[in-house]
Design an enzyme around this catalytic site. Structure first.
Site, PDB file in Angstrom:
ATOM      1  N   ARG A  93      -7.074  10.951  14.522  1.00 36.40           N
ATOM      2  CA  ARG A  93      -6.557  11.859  15.551  1.00 36.40           C
ATOM      3  C   ARG A  93      -6.906  13.314  15.249  1.00 36.40           C
ATOM      4  NH1 ARG A  93      -3.571   7.663  16.821  1.00 36.40           N
ATOM      5  NH2 ARG A  93      -2.452   7.617  18.799  1.00 36.40           N
TER       6      ARG A  93
ATOM      7  N   GLU B 296       0.848  -1.209   0.000  1.00 40.60           N
ATOM      8  CA  GLU B 296       0.000   0.000   0.000  1.00 40.60           C
ATOM      9  C   GLU B 296       0.880   1.254   0.000  1.00 40.60           C
ATOM     10  OE1 GLU B 296      -4.113   0.278   2.170  1.00 40.60           O
ATOM     11  OE2 GLU B 296      -2.771   1.646   3.222  1.00 40.60           O
TER      12      GLU B 296
ATOM     13  N   GLU C  45      -0.320   9.686  10.004  1.00 42.33           N
ATOM     14  CA  GLU C  45      -0.176   8.645   8.979  1.00 42.33           C
ATOM     15  C   GLU C  45       0.468   9.143   7.694  1.00 42.33           C
ATOM     16  OE1 GLU C  45      -2.968   9.195  10.749  1.00 42.33           O
ATOM     17  OE2 GLU C  45      -3.299   7.337  11.872  1.00 42.33           O
TER      18      GLU C  45
ATOM     19  N   HIS D 167     -14.739   2.704  17.923  1.00 41.95           N
ATOM     20  CA  HIS D 167     -13.308   2.413  18.075  1.00 41.95           C
ATOM     21  C   HIS D 167     -12.930   2.501  19.562  1.00 41.95           C
ATOM     22  CE1 HIS D 167      -8.958   2.905  17.593  1.00 41.95           C
ATOM     23  NE2 HIS D 167      -9.079   2.586  16.316  1.00 41.95           N
TER      24      HIS D 167
HETATM   25  C1  UD1 Z   1      -4.129   3.336  14.952  1.00 41.27           C
HETATM   26  C2  UD1 Z   1      -3.240   3.902  13.839  1.00 41.27           C
HETATM   27  C3  UD1 Z   1      -4.089   4.444  12.713  1.00 41.27           C
HETATM   28  C4  UD1 Z   1      -5.078   3.409  12.217  1.00 41.27           C
HETATM   29  C5  UD1 Z   1      -5.883   2.895  13.394  1.00 41.27           C
HETATM   30  C6  UD1 Z   1      -6.780   1.783  12.932  1.00 41.27           C
HETATM   31  C7  UD1 Z   1      -1.117   4.968  14.403  1.00 41.27           C
HETATM   32  C8  UD1 Z   1      -0.436   6.204  14.850  1.00 41.27           C
HETATM   33  N1  UD1 Z   1      -2.458   5.017  14.368  1.00 41.27           N
HETATM   34  O1  UD1 Z   1      -4.837   4.414  15.547  1.00 41.27           O
HETATM   35  O2  UD1 Z   1      -3.247   4.834  11.622  1.00 41.27           O
HETATM   36  O3  UD1 Z   1      -5.918   4.011  11.277  1.00 41.27           O
HETATM   37  O4  UD1 Z   1      -5.010   2.379  14.405  1.00 41.27           O
HETATM   38  O5  UD1 Z   1      -7.791   1.515  13.846  1.00 41.27           O
HETATM   39  O6  UD1 Z   1      -0.471   3.988  14.117  1.00 41.27           O
HETATM   40  N2  UD1 Z   1      -7.210   0.581  22.031  1.00 41.27           N
HETATM   41  C9  UD1 Z   1      -7.706  -0.464  22.774  1.00 41.27           C
HETATM   42  N3  UD1 Z   1      -7.818  -1.702  22.181  1.00 41.27           N
HETATM   43  C10 UD1 Z   1      -7.473  -1.932  20.904  1.00 41.27           C
HETATM   44  C11 UD1 Z   1      -6.977  -0.860  20.143  1.00 41.27           C
HETATM   45  C12 UD1 Z   1      -6.847   0.387  20.726  1.00 41.27           C
HETATM   46  O7  UD1 Z   1      -8.047  -0.303  23.934  1.00 41.27           O
HETATM   47  O8  UD1 Z   1      -7.607  -3.068  20.426  1.00 41.27           O
HETATM   48  C13 UD1 Z   1      -7.069   1.906  22.663  1.00 41.27           C
HETATM   49  C14 UD1 Z   1      -5.906   1.945  23.661  1.00 41.27           C
HETATM   50  O9  UD1 Z   1      -6.244   2.788  24.715  1.00 41.27           O
HETATM   51  C15 UD1 Z   1      -4.780   2.555  22.811  1.00 41.27           C
HETATM   52  C16 UD1 Z   1      -5.579   3.560  22.010  1.00 41.27           C
HETATM   53  O10 UD1 Z   1      -6.793   2.889  21.672  1.00 41.27           O
HETATM   54  O11 UD1 Z   1      -3.765   3.152  23.590  1.00 41.27           O
HETATM   55  C17 UD1 Z   1      -4.910   4.094  20.775  1.00 41.27           C
HETATM   56  O12 UD1 Z   1      -4.417   3.048  19.938  1.00 41.27           O
HETATM   57  P1  UD1 Z   1      -3.336   3.436  18.795  1.00 41.27           P
HETATM   58  O13 UD1 Z   1      -3.002   2.224  18.021  1.00 41.27           O
HETATM   59  O14 UD1 Z   1      -2.197   4.193  19.395  1.00 41.27           O
HETATM   60  O15 UD1 Z   1      -4.107   4.470  17.897  1.00 41.27           O
HETATM   61  P2  UD1 Z   1      -5.406   4.309  17.021  1.00 41.27           P
HETATM   62  O16 UD1 Z   1      -6.208   5.535  17.245  1.00 41.27           O
HETATM   63  O17 UD1 Z   1      -6.023   2.987  17.270  1.00 41.27           O
HETATM   64  N1  UDP Z   2     -13.526  -2.915  10.590  1.00 40.21           N
HETATM   65  C1  UDP Z   2     -13.877  -4.042  11.335  1.00 40.21           C
HETATM   66  N2  UDP Z   2     -14.705  -3.874  12.413  1.00 40.21           N
HETATM   67  C2  UDP Z   2     -15.180  -2.652  12.779  1.00 40.21           C
HETATM   68  C3  UDP Z   2     -14.808  -1.516  12.024  1.00 40.21           C
HETATM   69  C4  UDP Z   2     -13.964  -1.692  10.938  1.00 40.21           C
HETATM   70  O1  UDP Z   2     -13.465  -5.154  11.028  1.00 40.21           O
HETATM   71  O2  UDP Z   2     -15.933  -2.580  13.761  1.00 40.21           O
HETATM   72  C5  UDP Z   2     -12.604  -3.093   9.451  1.00 40.21           C
HETATM   73  C6  UDP Z   2     -13.013  -2.452   8.149  1.00 40.21           C
HETATM   74  O3  UDP Z   2     -13.764  -3.342   7.357  1.00 40.21           O
HETATM   75  C7  UDP Z   2     -11.668  -2.113   7.511  1.00 40.21           C
HETATM   76  C8  UDP Z   2     -10.773  -1.855   8.695  1.00 40.21           C
HETATM   77  O4  UDP Z   2     -11.399  -2.446   9.823  1.00 40.21           O
HETATM   78  O5  UDP Z   2     -11.144  -3.223   6.801  1.00 40.21           O
HETATM   79  C9  UDP Z   2     -10.582  -0.382   8.885  1.00 40.21           C
HETATM   80  O6  UDP Z   2     -10.002  -0.148  10.105  1.00 40.21           O
HETATM   81  P1  UDP Z   2      -9.913   1.294  10.748  1.00 40.21           P
HETATM   82  O7  UDP Z   2     -11.025   2.153  10.243  1.00 40.21           O
HETATM   83  O8  UDP Z   2      -9.778   1.099  12.210  1.00 40.21           O
HETATM   84  O9  UDP Z   2      -8.504   1.803  10.212  1.00 40.21           O
HETATM   85  P2  UDP Z   2      -8.040   2.599   8.907  1.00 40.21           P
HETATM   86  O10 UDP Z   2      -8.468   1.836   7.727  1.00 40.21           O
HETATM   87  O11 UDP Z   2      -8.633   3.971   8.997  1.00 40.21           O
HETATM   88  O12 UDP Z   2      -6.549   2.656   9.059  1.00 40.21           O
END
Ligand code: UD1
Ligand code: UDP
Length: 393
Positions: free
Chosen positions: A234, A124, A138, A264
């Site tokens: 974010r 990607e 990102e 999320h």
């Molecule tokens: C991250 C990615 C973002 C991506 C997104 C997909 C970075 C900087 N950000 O953002 O590019 O689009 O994932 O969803 O890499 N948390 C949980 N359980 C989980 C996941 C997250 O509790 O399974 C909570 C935790 O408190 C964690 C917070 O979410 O500290 C943030 O997670 P983080 O991966 O840092 O950022 P995302 O906003 O999830």
């Molecule tokens: N997705 C999922 N469960 C959910 C929401 C999203 O499986 O409850 C999937 C969705 O189909 C897509 C991916 O997660 O493939 C997107 O993830 P997210 O939006 O967290 O991250 P981004 O694509 O913005 O990095």
């Protein structure tokens, strides 16, 4: 000796988009495969590993509640180096594959650069907004990966053009389509193969909502309008999420609308969403869904409102119109084709665009077209063959 392919995965979307590649590589005797999960995400990542039956060779378990970019970055860098040291043999090529634009992807690529001697491959590659504040962080993660990567798997011609503009050598860029489409096709095939009874047990949705969606899906005359919402960027934290919630409050007043929102787990998302949208009978706030259930919901929905990257790729391929809650997107192909609209995280624009789509049949038909600019479902296969040509004697 066989080449070793290490695939680094940290978050839900990386796991989904790497899954088709991991599954192909695991069956391919030409390679030794090593899946390294940083655990940047917790349960949201585990859900994907389970759906695709991926068993990681390393699980670094790095997620912390409310983690900062800096702490996560340093934790991944420290933890990744020993993995690369262990897996990299001087006697055979070692390739590290990273996907997309997350902290896991950027820092894993950086670790391989520091380690030296490892080929860095970017899945990607080449998506750009050229605005380092959006998506944050990102856009910069992806640009930085582009600097250290040796092989660039670009999903579209536009992505390749972006890389050429940054002086990446043409022979290092391969247009393969996006593995997101491979993953979606796999999961849709699985869904279609389920009997009605199996579907009912495998789709993890509350029973009343499942019944509502089945009725909506099966009846052409359904008066319901199902709006699927996701959001987590974010740059939308704070004011943006206030606006998004205000828009959803207003849309919930439209006759026949059901809003389904798997929220999320980021606390910056959970807090405003649950505070502002709980207790509205037609706004259904859910835990994040496993990918199978999410694909079902996507298929059954009328309209998608999101700031997600991956969903911008998936929805057009299922013919679902998308309102993108961003000012800019690194995935312009669907916007240019008119199947997605940029509405910002702005209540007025979100509500205006959604109500127009829901009330104007001609406008809806114009936007709800099946459109596949992001790939044809063969991306993972193409990547495997390119790796074989380069690294398997
Ligand atoms: C991250 C990615 C973002 C991506 C997104 C997909 C970075 C900087 N950000 O953002 O590019 O689009 O994932 O969803 O890499 N948390 C949980 N359980 C989980 C996941 C997250 O509790 O399974 C909570 C935790 O408190 C964690 C917070 O979410 O500290 C943030 O997670 P983080 O991966 O840092 O950022 P995302 O906003 O999830
Ligand atoms: N997705 C999922 N469960 C959910 C929401 C999203 O499986 O409850 C999937 C969705 O189909 C897509 C991916 O997660 O493939 C997107 O993830 P997210 O939006 O967290 O991250 P981004 O694509 O913005 O990095």
């Amino acid at each position: 000796m066989k080449p070793t392919i290490i695939i680094a995965v940290g978050t839900r979307p990386e796991a989904i988009k790497c899954a088709p590649l991991i599954k192909l590589l695991e069956r391919d005797e030409r390679f030794t495969v090593c899946v390294c999960v940083t655990g940047q995400h917790g349960t949201m990542l585990e859900q994907v590993l389970q759906v695709f039956d991926i068993r990681p060779h390393y699980h670094l378990g790095l997620m912390r509640p409310a983690q900062t970019l800096a702490s996560l970055t340093s934790a991944i860098l420290e933890a990744m180096i020993p993995v690369l040291e262990k897996e990299h043999s001087p006697n055979a090529p070692t390739v590290l594959i990273v996907q997309g634009d997350t902290t896991t992807a950027f820092v894993s690529a950086l670790a391989a650069f520091y380690k030296q001697g490892i080929v860095i491959a970017h899945l990607e590659a080449g998506l750009r907004t050229f605005d380092k504040s959006a998506p944050f962080p990102e856009e910069m993660n992806r640009q930085l990966i582009g600097r250290v990567a040796d092989l660039h798997f670009a999903p579209t011609r536009q992505a390749k053009a972006n890389l050429l503009q940054e002086n990446v050598a043409e022979e290092r860029i391969f247009i393969t389509g996006n593995t997101a489409i491979d993953a979606l096709q796999l999961v849709v095939q699985n869904l279609n193969a389920l009997s009605p009874d199996e579907r009912k047990t495998k789709i993890n949705l509350p029973a009343s909502m499942y019944a509502l969606l089945e009725e909506h899906r099966l009846s052409e005359k359904s008066a319901k309008k199902v709006i699927l919402v996701t959001g987590h960027r974010r740059e939308n934290f704070g004011d943006g999420f206030q606006q998004i919630c205000l828009a959803l409050q207003q849309l919930s007043d439209v006759e026949g609308v059901e809003i389904i929102y798997p929220v999320h787990l980021n606390p910056n998302v959970q807090k405003p969403v649950y505070e502002l949208l709980s207790n509205r009978p037609n706004v259904h706030l859910l835990e994040p869904l496993d990918y199978l259930s999410f694909a079902y919901l996507l298929q059954a929905s009328t309209l998608v409102i999101t700031d997600s990257g991956g969903i911008q790729e998936e929805a057009p391929s299922l013919g679902k119109p998308v309102l993108v809650m961003r000012e800019v997107t690194e995935r312009p192909e669907a916007v240019e084709a008119g199947t997605s609209l940029l509405v910002g995280a702005n209540a007025e624009r979100i509500v205006a665009a959604a109500t127009r789509l829901l009330s104007d049949e001609a406008e809806f038909a114009r936007i709800a077209k099946i459109h596949n600019p992001f790939g044809d479902g063969t991306a993972a296969r193409q990547v495997v063959e390119i790796l074989a040509t380069k690294f398997c004697p």
